[in-house]
Scaffold this motif. Structure first.
Motif, PDB file in Angstrom:
ATOM      1  N   LEU A 125      -4.065   6.329 -22.629  1.00  0.00           N
ATOM      2  CA  LEU A 125      -3.855   5.533 -21.426  1.00  0.00           C
ATOM      3  C   LEU A 125      -4.594   4.199 -21.531  1.00  0.00           C
ATOM      4  CD1 LEU A 125      -2.549   5.408 -18.660  1.00  0.00           C
ATOM      5  CD2 LEU A 125      -4.559   6.536 -17.700  1.00  0.00           C
ATOM      6  N   LEU A 126      -5.806   4.218 -22.096  1.00  0.00           N
ATOM      7  CA  LEU A 126      -6.519   2.967 -22.310  1.00  0.00           C
ATOM      8  C   LEU A 126      -5.754   2.041 -23.255  1.00  0.00           C
ATOM      9  CD1 LEU A 126     -10.280   3.981 -22.652  1.00  0.00           C
ATOM     10  CD2 LEU A 126      -9.218   2.681 -20.805  1.00  0.00           C
ATOM     11  N   HIS A 127      -5.159   2.653 -24.286  1.00  0.00           N
ATOM     12  CA  HIS A 127      -4.380   1.867 -25.240  1.00  0.00           C
ATOM     13  C   HIS A 127      -3.169   1.219 -24.562  1.00  0.00           C
ATOM     14  CE1 HIS A 127      -1.073   1.542 -28.254  1.00  0.00           C
ATOM     15  NE2 HIS A 127      -2.028   0.905 -28.919  1.00  0.00           N
ATOM     16  N   VAL A 128      -2.494   1.991 -23.718  1.00  0.00           N
ATOM     17  CA  VAL A 128      -1.353   1.451 -22.983  1.00  0.00           C
ATOM     18  C   VAL A 128      -1.802   0.329 -22.051  1.00  0.00           C
ATOM     19  CG1 VAL A 128       0.396   1.989 -21.251  1.00  0.00           C
ATOM     20  CG2 VAL A 128      -0.007   3.561 -23.147  1.00  0.00           C
ATOM     21  N   THR A 129      -2.941   0.537 -21.370  1.00  0.00           N
ATOM     22  CA  THR A 129      -3.465  -0.487 -20.469  1.00  0.00           C
ATOM     23  C   THR A 129      -3.770  -1.773 -21.227  1.00  0.00           C
ATOM     24  OG1 THR A 129      -4.469   1.257 -19.114  1.00  0.00           O
ATOM     25  CG2 THR A 129      -5.293  -0.994 -18.803  1.00  0.00           C
ATOM     26  N   LEU A 130      -4.373  -1.648 -22.415  1.00  0.00           N
ATOM     27  CA  LEU A 130      -4.689  -2.819 -23.225  1.00  0.00           C
ATOM     28  C   LEU A 130      -3.418  -3.575 -23.611  1.00  0.00           C
ATOM     29  CD1 LEU A 130      -6.764  -4.511 -24.761  1.00  0.00           C
ATOM     30  CD2 LEU A 130      -6.518  -2.929 -26.683  1.00  0.00           C
ATOM     31  N   LEU A 145       6.089  -5.403 -15.458  1.00  0.00           N
ATOM     32  CA  LEU A 145       4.812  -4.700 -15.581  1.00  0.00           C
ATOM     33  C   LEU A 145       4.772  -3.475 -14.675  1.00  0.00           C
ATOM     34  CD1 LEU A 145       2.346  -7.736 -15.698  1.00  0.00           C
ATOM     35  CD2 LEU A 145       3.026  -6.258 -17.593  1.00  0.00           C
ATOM     36  N   LEU A 146       5.343  -3.599 -13.470  1.00  0.00           N
ATOM     37  CA  LEU A 146       5.392  -2.444 -12.569  1.00  0.00           C
ATOM     38  C   LEU A 146       6.255  -1.340 -13.161  1.00  0.00           C
ATOM     39  CD1 LEU A 146       4.599  -1.221  -9.855  1.00  0.00           C
ATOM     40  CD2 LEU A 146       6.613  -2.329  -8.846  1.00  0.00           C
ATOM     41  N   LEU A 147       7.352  -1.720 -13.785  1.00  0.00           N
ATOM     42  CA  LEU A 147       8.209  -0.733 -14.446  1.00  0.00           C
ATOM     43  C   LEU A 147       7.452  -0.031 -15.568  1.00  0.00           C
ATOM     44  CD1 LEU A 147      10.995   0.555 -15.043  1.00  0.00           C
ATOM     45  CD2 LEU A 147      11.490  -1.439 -16.468  1.00  0.00           C
ATOM     46  N   LEU A 148       6.701  -0.799 -16.342  1.00  0.00           N
ATOM     47  CA  LEU A 148       5.941  -0.213 -17.441  1.00  0.00           C
ATOM     48  C   LEU A 148       4.883   0.759 -16.918  1.00  0.00           C
ATOM     49  CD1 LEU A 148       5.439  -3.330 -19.731  1.00  0.00           C
ATOM     50  CD2 LEU A 148       7.128  -1.515 -19.948  1.00  0.00           C
ATOM     51  N   VAL A 149       4.225   0.359 -15.819  1.00  0.00           N
ATOM     52  CA  VAL A 149       3.228   1.257 -15.228  1.00  0.00           C
ATOM     53  C   VAL A 149       3.894   2.557 -14.786  1.00  0.00           C
ATOM     54  CG1 VAL A 149       1.634   1.556 -13.303  1.00  0.00           C
ATOM     55  CG2 VAL A 149       1.692  -0.603 -14.550  1.00  0.00           C
ATOM     56  N   GLY A 150       5.086   2.453 -14.189  1.00  0.00           N
ATOM     57  CA  GLY A 150       5.803   3.658 -13.770  1.00  0.00           C
ATOM     58  C   GLY A 150       6.162   4.553 -14.939  1.00  0.00           C
ATOM     59  N   LEU A 151       6.528   3.942 -16.066  1.00  0.00           N
ATOM     60  CA  LEU A 151       6.932   4.727 -17.223  1.00  0.00           C
ATOM     61  C   LEU A 151       5.752   5.409 -17.918  1.00  0.00           C
ATOM     62  CD1 LEU A 151       9.651   2.399 -18.787  1.00  0.00           C
ATOM     63  CD2 LEU A 151      10.002   4.514 -17.504  1.00  0.00           C
ATOM     64  N   VAL A 152       4.520   4.887 -17.710  1.00  0.00           N
ATOM     65  CA  VAL A 152       3.361   5.532 -18.340  1.00  0.00           C
ATOM     66  C   VAL A 152       2.668   6.493 -17.380  1.00  0.00           C
ATOM     67  CG1 VAL A 152       2.972   3.564 -19.857  1.00  0.00           C
ATOM     68  CG2 VAL A 152       1.742   3.712 -17.689  1.00  0.00           C
ATOM     69  N   GLN A 173       0.823  -1.213   0.000  1.00  0.00           N
ATOM     70  CA  GLN A 173       0.000   0.000   0.000  1.00  0.00           C
ATOM     71  C   GLN A 173       0.856   1.260   0.000  1.00  0.00           C
ATOM     72  OE1 GLN A 173      -2.504   0.516   3.492  1.00  0.00           O
ATOM     73  NE2 GLN A 173      -4.304   0.816   2.184  1.00  0.00           N
ATOM     74  N   GLN A 174       2.083   1.109   0.476  1.00  0.00           N
ATOM     75  CA  GLN A 174       2.970   2.269   0.570  1.00  0.00           C
ATOM     76  C   GLN A 174       3.876   2.418  -0.652  1.00  0.00           C
ATOM     77  OE1 GLN A 174       2.029   3.977   3.200  1.00  0.00           O
ATOM     78  NE2 GLN A 174       0.759   2.177   3.718  1.00  0.00           N
ATOM     79  N   ILE A 175       3.659   1.609  -1.680  1.00  0.00           N
ATOM     80  CA  ILE A 175       4.482   1.693  -2.896  1.00  0.00           C
ATOM     81  C   ILE A 175       3.636   2.306  -4.001  1.00  0.00           C
ATOM     82  CG2 ILE A 175       5.841   0.400  -4.573  1.00  0.00           C
ATOM     83  CD1 ILE A 175       6.270  -1.739  -2.487  1.00  0.00           C
ATOM     84  N   PRO A 176       3.707   3.593  -4.198  1.00  0.00           N
ATOM     85  CA  PRO A 176       2.877   4.241  -5.224  1.00  0.00           C
ATOM     86  C   PRO A 176       3.640   4.434  -6.533  1.00  0.00           C
ATOM     87  CG  PRO A 176       3.824   5.904  -3.821  1.00  0.00           C
ATOM     88  CD  PRO A 176       4.409   4.592  -3.353  1.00  0.00           C
ATOM     89  N   VAL A 177       2.898   4.621  -7.584  1.00  0.00           N
ATOM     90  CA  VAL A 177       3.429   5.148  -8.842  1.00  0.00           C
ATOM     91  C   VAL A 177       2.757   6.504  -9.009  1.00  0.00           C
ATOM     92  CG1 VAL A 177       3.573   4.862 -11.323  1.00  0.00           C
ATOM     93  CG2 VAL A 177       3.826   2.868  -9.833  1.00  0.00           C
ATOM     94  N   SER A 178       3.439   7.551  -8.542  1.00  0.00           N
ATOM     95  CA  SER A 178       2.791   8.859  -8.378  1.00  0.00           C
ATOM     96  C   SER A 178       2.621   9.594  -9.696  1.00  0.00           C
ATOM     97  CB  SER A 178       3.619   9.716  -7.413  1.00  0.00           C
ATOM     98  OG  SER A 178       3.722   9.062  -6.153  1.00  0.00           O
ATOM     99  N   TYR A 179       1.517  10.321  -9.792  1.00  0.00           N
ATOM    100  CA  TYR A 179       1.268  11.241 -10.892  1.00  0.00           C
ATOM    101  C   TYR A 179       0.269  12.279 -10.393  1.00  0.00           C
ATOM    102  CZ  TYR A 179      -3.252   8.937 -11.694  1.00  0.00           C
ATOM    103  OH  TYR A 179      -4.511   8.437 -11.554  1.00  0.00           O
ATOM    104  N   ARG A 180       0.147  13.366 -11.133  1.00  0.00           N
ATOM    105  CA  ARG A 180      -0.742  14.460 -10.735  1.00  0.00           C
ATOM    106  C   ARG A 180      -1.925  14.489 -11.691  1.00  0.00           C
ATOM    107  NH1 ARG A 180       0.025  18.080  -7.009  1.00  0.00           N
ATOM    108  NH2 ARG A 180      -1.004  20.101  -6.996  1.00  0.00           N
TER     109      ARG A 180
END
Length: 755
Positions: free
Chosen positions: A294-299, A271-278, A30-37
């Motif tokens: 973002l939907l395209h990246v998720t797919l 996959l976690l790295l990819l999520v961080g990069l997007v 829970q304490q490991i975020p992939v932060s964005y604004r």
């Protein structure tokens, strides 16, 4: 591996320990975020693009059967969220806190429902299969996060509509990425524990990784250089999708080469790295282009996840199938015992002794024909189990084993092997039988397949030679073995030639008369009473003696074929001499032990007898005592049927199995033929005299007539007459002659005398 064992130990421990461990892991994730604004309708907030704890909670709901453990983990995660929310709210409980509690409670129920729809939890040991990916894609990656996101819209009750839209957006992608990164990799890795990893060349792992890492670095550097050179400076940031093919290669290698826990860890981290990069892309989700990007990246991430898991599962299943097929090639398909291929692999490892035995069990062909393959398999397994503390048994064929010693210092090993098999009674269809063992022993030097095969062939020749001589002691390889091999080759050639003679009906019948010691005054002087003897003609038209073809034919399992050929040839000759038929008083025909146990032989014989030119009372079927006793049940069935038709039954070579009188009592017997080895020296009044005397007594008890074979002089005849023997056969009364000549002479004499 130690940490995995520790986690598994805690998993098997009590409920409290599970909640403590798994709830703690959820709090950590829970304490490991992939932060964005994020900015929706003027609502600007810091958020995380992935909720790793959500993926772990769904994995726990899928794996853990104790629902209170699942609830405890959700409660621990809610406690962590509540502490953080109180921190942001200045320590004052509010409506958002109550909403969060209700939301976590719904998430618990929804997670359990989705886990059940996914087919989990499953019995321990049941693994993830390829069809599971379809349900996981539909429920885990789409339905599960979508419903949670829609439920998140309920925050509008305690906040603004802009905040509700922002929450829906955050929750869908965060839950979706959390499930993609954690859930299925964790489930697969956990269910694969204890299963062997696919074989790979571990020494080359690091070289592969270094090469792929260097390729990725070069790709990133070249991409940034191109963007700086040909595009604006502001667009020189790293774009993930430029490297998806390189990542695909890295992950594909990981799936095929790493152990299951390593492969799943690599998949999750990638996959976690990819999520961080997007994460930077998510900041523009308030625009239509940014949202659909973002939907395209998720797919693509989901496709990558499913493709890698499908690749891994396919590789696992293919590897296990190959190993299973390889293991099956090491065992005989009928008995399940290790075979010669397993022997070759075993010899490649250190051995107690570089010596090999070849065990041959006699009469197992009759066992198969009489009782079927299942009983034969039981008998072979029983033999192997009886020897397992002395030798490793490898099944070669019906009744044949290659044996490797288990211990080095046992000089009497092979004698003990023979003794143990010889004295063992095997239960076959409720009837105890004994199989005579013949053993050949050969030494070898080396582990090459040709060396092993040569040792097996050498030992097998010795075993067959021991059977040929009736020797129940082990035969060891020595300098004279070349003669043994030449003898075996000659037997193989004789068997082939004999089979060709049978198939081409090159069968010649001889006849040896049997005389009454006390002649009846009204007896037919031209009556034919005697035994039909078989000879075969080779390709050159020369006669093959029984010594050349009988043993090879029986070894090839063609005894029944020989017997049928004799009956056909006899009936053909009889039909050609109709004038001799009235004088055929008793014609004896030999049956082999293989015929007694063959159902197809019995059917064919009945068909032939239906067209017999002689009445059934004029036919007598002879079976050896050894064959009759070894196949008591089958012999009794066939001989009883023949006797019911009117045929007479004779036991040949009587005296060679006198220890089996009890079983012989079960057989229908009309005539007992005393073995010639006892008759030849009966006039010397020694042990052979006592044997013949006992045989006559047994025949009287059975109500059977007696015939003495090998009578060659008058002294022997006189002695037999005094002992009460009724009939005699031997060179004193006539040597075997071609049956065609005997029938022709009988017909001519009968015609000349007006008979």
């Amino acid at each position: 591996m130690t940490s995995v064992a520790h986690v598994e130990g805690v998993w098997r421990a009590g409920r409290a320990a599970k909640v403590l461990l798994l709830g703690g892991l959820c709090l950590v994730l829970q304490q490991i975020p992939v932060s964005y604004r994020i900015d929706f309708f003027g609502q600007v907030a810091d958020a995380s693009l992935v909720h790793l704890h959500a993926g772990l909670l769904l994995a726990i709901a899928m794996l853990e059967r104790d629902r209170r453990v699942v609830a405890g983990c959700f409660l621990a995660t809610f406690a962590g969220w509540m502490v953080r929310q109180l921190y942001f709210d200045g320590g004052r409980p509010g409506a958002v806190l109550a909403w969060g509690g209700a939301n976590y409670l719904f998430t618990l129920g929804w997670s359990l429902a989705c886990a059940r729809w996914l087919g989990w939890p499953r019995p321990e040991g049941q693994r993830v299969q390829r069809p599971d990916l379809i349900r996981f894609a539909a429920i885990g990656l789409l339905l599960y996060p979508l419903v949670l996101a829609l439920v998140g819209f309920s925050i509008a009750l305690v906040s603004t509509s802009g905040a509700a839209v922002s929450t829906v957006f955050q929750m869908f992608f965060a839950k979706q990425f959390g499930v993609a990164v954690v859930t299925l990799p964790v489930v697969v890795a956990w269910r694969e524990r204890g299963h062997p990893a696919p074989r790979s060349e571990a020494a080359w792992h690091w070289l592969w990784l270094v090469a792929l890492g260097a390729g990725l670095v070069a790709s990133v550097w070249a991409s940034l250089l191109v963007r700086k050179t040909f595009m604006s400076a502001t667009s020189s940031q790293l774009v993930l999708m430029d490297y998806r093919f390189a990542l695909l290669l890295v992950l594909g290698w990981s799936m095929l080469r790493l152990p299951s826990h390593g492969a799943m860890a690599a998949l999750s981290l990638t996959l976690l790295l990819l999520v961080g990069l997007v994460a930077g892309t998510a900041e523009y989700a308030n625009t239509a282009v940014g949202f659909f990007n973002l939907l395209h990246v998720t797919l693509e991430l989901n496709i990558l996840l499913l493709a890698m898991l499908y690749l891994w599962l396919t590789h696992r299943d293919r590897q296990e199938l190959a190993e299973r097929l390889s293991a099956e090639t090491l065992r005989d398909q009928i008995t399940g015992l290790p075979n010669l291929k397993a022997l070759r692999e075993r010899i490649a490892r250190p051995l107690a002794r570089t010596e090999l035995g070849y065990l041959l069990l006699d009469q197992t062909d009759s066992l198969v024909a009489g009782f079927g393959l299942d009983i034969q398999a039981q008998a072979m397994n029983a033999t192997a189990r009886r020897l397992e503390d002395l030798v490793q048994a490898y099944y070669v064929g019906t009744g044949q084993f290659a044996l490797l010693p288990r211990q080095a210092g046992d000089p009497d090993l092979w004698e003990r092997v023979v003794a143990r098999v010889e004295h063992a009674e095997i239960d076959v269809g409720g009837q105890p039988i004994r199989l005579l063992p013949y053993l050949g022993v050969a030494a070898f030097n080396g582990t090459h397949a040709r060396v092993v095969d040569r040792a097996v062939v050498t030992a097998s020749h010795l075993a067959f030679e021991a059977r040929h001589h009736g020797e129940l002691r082990p035969r060891y390889h020595d300098a004279g073995h070349r003669r043994v091999r030449q003898s075996q080759r000659r037997q193989l050639h004789d068997a082939t030639e004999a089979l060709a003679s049978l198939r081409n009906e090159r069968v010649v019948l001889y006849f040896q008369p049997i005389r009454e010691l006390e002649h009846a005054p009204d007896a037919d002087p031209h009556a034919l009473t005697g035994e039909v003897l078989c000879r075969l003609l080779d390709e050159r038209g020369e006669i093959m003696s029984p010594a050349r073809f009988m043993a090879p034919l029986e070894a090839a399992g063609r005894g029944a074929e020989l017997d049928l050929a004799v009956v056909r040839a006899l009936f053909r000759l009889l039909r050609k001499s109709p004038a001799a038929l009235p004088h055929c008083r008793e014609i004896a025909i030999n049956l082999t032990g293989q015929s007694l146990a063959s159902m197809s032989f019995q059917v064919e014989l009945r068909t032939l007898l239906a067209g017999s030119p002689l009445p059934m009372s004029a036919l007598c079927f002879e079976v050896t005592e050894t064959a009759a006793i070894s196949n008591t049940a089958a012999a009794s069935h066939l001989l009883t049927d023949l006797r019911a038709l009117g045929c007479r039954i004779a036991i040949d070579d009587f005296g060679t199995g006198m220890q089996s009188f009890a079983r012989l009592r079960e057989l229908p017997v009309d005539v007992i033929k005393i073995d010639g080895s006892f008759v030849r020296n009966v006039a010397q009044l020694g042990k052979d005299y006592a044997v013949v005397q006992a045989s006559v007594a047994v025949a009287k008890a059975f109500g059977a007539a007696t015939v003495a074979e090998f009578v060659e002089d008058e002294d022997t005849e006189y002695c037999l007459r005094r002992l009460g023997v009724q009939r005699v056969q031997g060179y004193l009364y006539g040597a075997p002659r071609p049956l065609a000549e005997v029938l022709a002479d009988t017909a001519a004499e009968a015609t000349a005398s007006g008979g």
